[in-house]
Design a protein around this motif. Structure first.
Motif, mmCIF file in Angstrom:
data_model
loop_
_atom_site.group_PDB
_atom_site.id
_atom_site.type_symbol
_atom_site.label_atom_id
_atom_site.label_comp_id
_atom_site.label_asym_id
_atom_site.label_seq_id
_atom_site.Cartn_x
_atom_site.Cartn_y
_atom_site.Cartn_z
ATOM 1 N N GLY A 59 80.635 -52.450 -27.092
ATOM 2 C CA GLY A 59 79.232 -52.826 -27.140
ATOM 3 C C GLY A 59 78.626 -52.550 -25.781
ATOM 4 N N VAL A 60 77.347 -52.236 -25.725
ATOM 5 C CA VAL A 60 76.728 -51.929 -24.437
ATOM 6 C C VAL A 60 75.289 -52.435 -24.398
ATOM 7 N N ILE A 61 74.934 -53.023 -23.264
ATOM 8 C CA ILE A 61 73.569 -53.462 -22.981
ATOM 9 C C ILE A 61 73.202 -52.892 -21.623
ATOM 10 N N GLY A 62 71.991 -52.374 -21.476
ATOM 11 C CA GLY A 62 71.656 -51.786 -20.185
ATOM 12 C C GLY A 62 70.176 -51.589 -19.945
ATOM 13 N N THR A 63 69.828 -51.523 -18.673
ATOM 14 C CA THR A 63 68.454 -51.275 -18.258
ATOM 15 C C THR A 63 68.448 -50.230 -17.147
ATOM 16 N N TYR A 64 67.280 -49.701 -16.855
ATOM 17 C CA TYR A 64 67.106 -48.781 -15.727
ATOM 18 C C TYR A 64 65.714 -48.999 -15.146
ATOM 19 N N ARG A 65 65.564 -48.615 -13.874
ATOM 20 C CA ARG A 65 64.276 -48.859 -13.204
ATOM 21 C C ARG A 65 63.218 -47.878 -13.684
ATOM 22 N N ASN A 66 63.543 -46.612 -13.716
ATOM 23 C CA ASN A 66 62.603 -45.621 -14.216
ATOM 24 C C ASN A 66 63.333 -44.351 -14.647
ATOM 25 N N LYS A 67 62.607 -43.498 -15.332
ATOM 26 C CA LYS A 67 63.148 -42.239 -15.833
ATOM 27 C C LYS A 67 62.372 -41.100 -15.176
ATOM 28 N N SER A 68 63.098 -40.161 -14.565
ATOM 29 C CA SER A 68 62.444 -39.055 -13.877
ATOM 30 C C SER A 68 62.851 -37.727 -14.499
ATOM 31 N N SER A 69 62.086 -36.698 -14.216
ATOM 32 C CA SER A 69 62.378 -35.357 -14.709
ATOM 33 C C SER A 69 62.744 -34.472 -13.536
ATOM 34 N N GLU A 70 63.906 -33.831 -13.608
ATOM 35 C CA GLU A 70 64.372 -32.951 -12.545
ATOM 36 C C GLU A 70 64.622 -31.558 -13.122
ATOM 37 N N PHE A 71 64.944 -30.618 -12.259
ATOM 38 C CA PHE A 71 65.215 -29.281 -12.769
ATOM 39 C C PHE A 71 66.329 -28.620 -11.967
ATOM 40 N N ILE A 72 67.007 -27.692 -12.620
ATOM 41 C CA ILE A 72 68.019 -26.874 -11.962
ATOM 42 C C ILE A 72 67.763 -25.419 -12.348
ATOM 43 N N ARG A 73 68.210 -24.538 -11.495
ATOM 44 C CA ARG A 73 68.077 -23.112 -11.760
ATOM 45 C C ARG A 73 69.400 -22.596 -12.333
#
Length: 273
Positions: A59-73
């Protein structure tokens, strides 16, 4: 109501990306809000060198502060396929010629590099992740000892998504006691303050009672377990299940089996995946 002793991992991650297995590689790759059961089981199995032959209950419960978008080449999707085809063709030519000529990997790579374009891949990343992972197996002692003094680098998600204990100085794992209850109605859930949030809840889409659950979150089809825990990675067959992700707003549910972990300040509610 019955009680059961299980293991609890309280961990943090500075950043993490939990990819949907059914999501094909594309120019934009989203992340799940929580790791799947197979992602967690994979981390544990790798740590104990797959000594455990029984299935995990997770079972899993979780939170995060924010979600960001990144990129790689990276390379375009057709690059590797084209490179491999050129290698095969060149190898057949050399074999047929029966000479001492060697396959020049670098030359073929550079040729394909000049004829193919690069691509930019965007992907989502969660920041400041906090997870509570509930776990039980037929041999909890084996798992507990391995997590108390891990001999391997522990990550969850990608290789760079390392984990560390939620509280400084604590171990990764501790044994806790939970209560297993069946909630008959939403009213009973509210009276007992059994609010479920920031977690996945399994749902049977063929059941009439699934409509109520579907109204409380987002539906996902996620890996549930592997048919053979001892199989090599390339040979693993994944079994999928349907889940509703319930966010921080939470929900009071009825006609459901719940696990309750009682702390000094709250009732932490989760279901087995």
């Amino acid at each position: 109501m019955t009680k059961e002793k299980i293991l609890l991992l309280e961990i943090k991650q500075p950043f993490a990306h939990y990819r949907e297995p059914l999501m094909m590689q594309d120019d934009y790759i989203p992340t799940l809000n929580l790791p799947t059961a197979t992602t967690i089981a994979g981390m544990i199995s790798n740590l104990i060198d797959r000594e455990l032959k029984s299935n995990f209950k997770i079972g899993v419960i979780g939170t995060y502060r924010n979600k960001s978008s990144e990129f790689i080449r990276g390379e375009s999707e057709s690059f590797i396929r084209s490179y491999e085809n050129e290698l095969k063709k060149e190898l057949r030519r050399i074999t047929k010629s029966k000479t001492n000529e060697k396959l020049d990997y670098g030359e073929i790579y550079n040729y394909n590099k000049l004829t193919k374009q690069n691509r930019i891949m965007n992907f989502e990343t969660l920041q400041d992740v906090e997870l509570k992972i509930f776990l039980t197996t037929q041999d909890n002692e084996l798992v507990r000892k391995a997590l108390e003094k891990p001999k391997k680098y522990l990550c969850l998600g990608r290789k760079e998504d390392f984990i560390y204990p939620a509280k400084k100085g604590d171990l990764f794992v501790k044994e806790i006691e939970i209560e297993k209850v069946h909630i008959k109605s939403k009213v009973e859930s509210i009276k007992n303050k059994y609010k479920i949030k920031n977690t996945y809840v399994p749902v049977d889409l063929k059941s009439e009672k699934s409509n109520n659950l579907l109204n409380n979150g987002v539906l996902y089809s996620l890996p549930k377990t592997y048919k053979d825990l001892t199989a090599e990675k390339v040979d693993r067959v994944i079994e999928y299940g349907n889940y509703v992700y319930i966010d921080d707003r939470g929900a009071y549910l009825g006609d459901i089996d719940l696990n309750i972990y009682k702390t000094d300040t709250e009732n932490i509610v989760f279901t087995w995946l």
